[in-house]
Structures are given as C-alpha cells and as structure tokens.
Design a protein around this motif. Structure first.
Motif, PDB file in Angstrom:
ATOM      1  N   LEU A  65       3.935-105.135  92.460  1.00  0.00           N
ATOM      2  CA  LEU A  65       4.473-105.548  91.164  1.00  0.00           C
ATOM      3  C   LEU A  65       5.530-104.568  90.670  1.00  0.00           C
ATOM      4  O   LEU A  65       6.563-104.972  90.124  1.00  0.00           O
ATOM      5  CB  LEU A  65       3.345-105.663  90.136  1.00  0.00           C
ATOM      6  CG  LEU A  65       2.326-106.789  90.346  1.00  0.00           C
ATOM      7  CD1 LEU A  65       1.231-106.714  89.298  1.00  0.00           C
ATOM      8  CD2 LEU A  65       3.016-108.147  90.300  1.00  0.00           C
ATOM      9  N   HIS A  66       5.267-103.285  90.860  1.00  0.00           N
ATOM     10  CA  HIS A  66       6.228-102.261  90.449  1.00  0.00           C
ATOM     11  C   HIS A  66       7.521-102.394  91.252  1.00  0.00           C
ATOM     12  O   HIS A  66       8.629-102.262  90.695  1.00  0.00           O
ATOM     13  CB  HIS A  66       5.623-100.873  90.644  1.00  0.00           C
ATOM     14  CG  HIS A  66       6.562 -99.755  90.287  1.00  0.00           C
ATOM     15  ND1 HIS A  66       6.907 -99.454  88.984  1.00  0.00           N
ATOM     16  CD2 HIS A  66       7.238 -98.876  91.077  1.00  0.00           C
ATOM     17  CE1 HIS A  66       7.750 -98.439  88.982  1.00  0.00           C
ATOM     18  NE2 HIS A  66       7.967 -98.069  90.230  1.00  0.00           N
ATOM     19  N   LEU A  67       7.397-102.659  92.539  1.00  0.00           N
ATOM     20  CA  LEU A  67       8.569-102.820  93.392  1.00  0.00           C
ATOM     21  C   LEU A  67       9.409-104.014  92.937  1.00  0.00           C
ATOM     22  O   LEU A  67      10.641-103.934  92.856  1.00  0.00           O
ATOM     23  CB  LEU A  67       8.127-103.009  94.843  1.00  0.00           C
ATOM     24  CG  LEU A  67       9.244-103.154  95.890  1.00  0.00           C
ATOM     25  CD1 LEU A  67      10.094-101.893  95.956  1.00  0.00           C
ATOM     26  CD2 LEU A  67       8.635-103.458  97.265  1.00  0.00           C
ATOM     27  N   ILE A  68       8.753-105.132  92.612  1.00  0.00           N
ATOM     28  CA  ILE A  68       9.465-106.314  92.126  1.00  0.00           C
ATOM     29  C   ILE A  68      10.187-105.994  90.815  1.00  0.00           C
ATOM     30  O   ILE A  68      11.353-106.349  90.621  1.00  0.00           O
ATOM     31  CB  ILE A  68       8.497-107.498  91.907  1.00  0.00           C
ATOM     32  CG1 ILE A  68       7.829-107.902  93.220  1.00  0.00           C
ATOM     33  CG2 ILE A  68       9.242-108.696  91.308  1.00  0.00           C
ATOM     34  CD1 ILE A  68       6.704-108.919  93.035  1.00  0.00           C
ATOM     35  N   ALA A  69       9.478-105.324  89.918  1.00  0.00           N
ATOM     36  CA  ALA A  69      10.055-105.002  88.621  1.00  0.00           C
ATOM     37  C   ALA A  69      11.279-104.100  88.766  1.00  0.00           C
ATOM     38  O   ALA A  69      12.310-104.318  88.113  1.00  0.00           O
ATOM     39  CB  ALA A  69       9.009-104.342  87.727  1.00  0.00           C
ATOM     40  N   GLN A  70      11.165-103.073  89.603  1.00  0.00           N
ATOM     41  CA  GLN A  70      12.284-102.151  89.800  1.00  0.00           C
ATOM     42  C   GLN A  70      13.506-102.873  90.371  1.00  0.00           C
ATOM     43  O   GLN A  70      14.644-102.534  90.057  1.00  0.00           O
ATOM     44  CB  GLN A  70      11.868-101.010  90.743  1.00  0.00           C
ATOM     45  CG  GLN A  70      10.923-100.015  90.103  1.00  0.00           C
ATOM     46  CD  GLN A  70      11.554 -99.348  88.889  1.00  0.00           C
ATOM     47  OE1 GLN A  70      11.095 -99.532  87.757  1.00  0.00           O
ATOM     48  NE2 GLN A  70      12.598 -98.577  89.110  1.00  0.00           N
TER      49      GLN A  70
END
Length: 258
Positions: free
Chosen positions: A226-231
C-alpha cells in the motif's frame, strides 16, 4: 440558481467527451449514455489505452469508419450531419483540439487512487504469477503511475513513467474546474444525479458493467505494498482529495437545478 440552470442547458447542447479513466466504473456510465442517447449516438474508441494517443487524421479516419456518411472534409458543422452525442474512450483530455468541434463538454469519473491501482492489477494481472509490488517496482504499466493526473491534465502517456510533475497536477485541477462535469466512483448514485441534472438524462437505470470479481480491498493488502502504491501515486492522491471537495460544491449547485 438561474446561472446554474443556464449552465446545464448550455451543456446539453454540446458534444459530450467522456474521459474514461480505467477502473472507475466508466463502462457502466458509457452504457447509461448509450441507453439515453442510443447506441449509434455514442462513439467509442477501442484501441489499447497504453498506446500513444492517435493524431487528428487517425482519429477522424476512425470516426469516418464508424459513421460512414461522415463527409470527407473536416467541416466545422460535421456534428450536425451525424447523430453523434458522445465520444467515449480511454483518451486523455484534449481530444476536442483534434476534431472539428466547437461546442464540447467533458465528463469523467475519478476513483480513490490506491483502490484504482489494486482494481487494475487484479483486472489485468491478477491471474499472473507476478505480485503487485513487483510489477510496480519494475514499472510494468503506466497505469500504476498517477494515471488520473495524466489523463485529466492531457499529457496521457507522453510523459515517461515516474516523471509526472506538480505542473501536471495543477493543469488537471484547472481542467476539472473549467471543462468537466465529473463524479466519484464510490459515490456513484450521487454522481449519476449530477450527470442527470447537467446532461439532461432521464430515468437513468444503473447497470453494473466490467466489475472486478475476487478482488481484495486495500484493507486486505499488506502495508508495504500500500505504501509503495501511495508513493507512486502522490499526485493522484492530491488530485482526488481536491476532486472530493469540488464534488461537494457541485452537489450544492446541482440541487438548485430544478
């Protein structure tokens, strides 16, 4: 109130250009438009959304292939010779500049960016052996990279992966304010209410089309992914927050159109 009514009446006289952002319930909207205007009044581009946007001649040739009685010359009044009401497709903002059309109005649907990326992954790659975080890390698809900013700003796929800018974000916001009637995917019924008022739709029947199955929600995805998608989609996230506030304002305006 009167100004809002005038805007709605003016929009209803124009050619509607539907910027169909993938995995935002756009297929359902397109079918609603076909129900309202008739299948022959809605032109849909079928080409792969990941390819470079076609130039003016290619677009016009494709239109002529669909409307065989379209004149061979680029006449400013061609829309009065065919019963064309809507152009729809996975095309970024700017198609109006490629067509002989003076009176046009854009519509679109936006979606929470992380959910949109997850939905796209399971729709296209869900049956492959590659994980979502792997495909994002190796920049497998431009659809993982601020796609909503890309499409609404008009740059589309011309900007390389990872090179979206704050300037593009501001252009997307500007276009959303000045050119679009839009909705929010997770507020679909309310979005249809706005479309109905401004486009003059009647007795709208909601049709669920192209709905993903067996797709987990973002709450089921691990935090690292999720963090990777957000970044990778920070600009889309900011655009979406901006759109939600603007949507509330449009709802208030919409209630004055009776």
């Amino acid at each position: 109130m009167e100004a809002t009514k005038k805007i709605a009446k003016d929009i209803q006289k124009k050619l509607i250009i539907f910027t169909h952002i993938p995995k935002t319930a756009g297929t359902s909207v397109r079918h609603i438009l076909m129900q309202q205007y008739g299948e022959n009044a809605v032109f849909m581009f079928y080409d792969d959304p990941t390819v470079t946007t076609k130039n003016a001649d290619e677009l016009l040739n494709e239109l002529r292939g669909y409307f065989r009685y379209l004149p061979a010359i680029n006449n400013q009044k061609f829309n009065s010779w065919v019963k064309l009401r809507v152009i729809s497709g996975h095309k970024p903002f700017g198609i109006h500049s490629l067509l002989p059309v003076n009176n046009f109005h854009y519509i679109t649907l936006l979606r929470e960016p992380i959910e949109r990326v997850i939905s796209f992954y399971y729709h296209i790659f869900g049956r492959t052996e590659h994980s979502l975080d792997y495909l994002i890390s190796c920049k497998q698809s431009i659809q993982f990279d601020n796609l909503q900013v890309r499409m609404l700003s008009g740059v589309g796929w011309k900007v390389p992966y990872g090179n979206c800018s704050s300037k593009m974000l501001e252009q997307a916001k500007y276009n959303l304010i000045h050119y679009y009637t839009f909705g929010i995917q997770d507020r679909f019924a309310e979005s249809l209410e706005i479309f109905s008022k401004y486009l003059g739709l009647s007795q709208v029947q909601i049709v669920a089309e192209n709905v993903g199955v067996n797709k987990p929600k973002s709450s089921c995805i691990d935090q690292e992914t999720l963090h990777l998608i957000a970044q990778q989609n920070l600009l889309d996230i900011e655009l979406y927050q901006f759109a939600k506030h603007l949507f509330k304002e449009r709802q208030i305006q919409c209630r004055s159109v009776d």
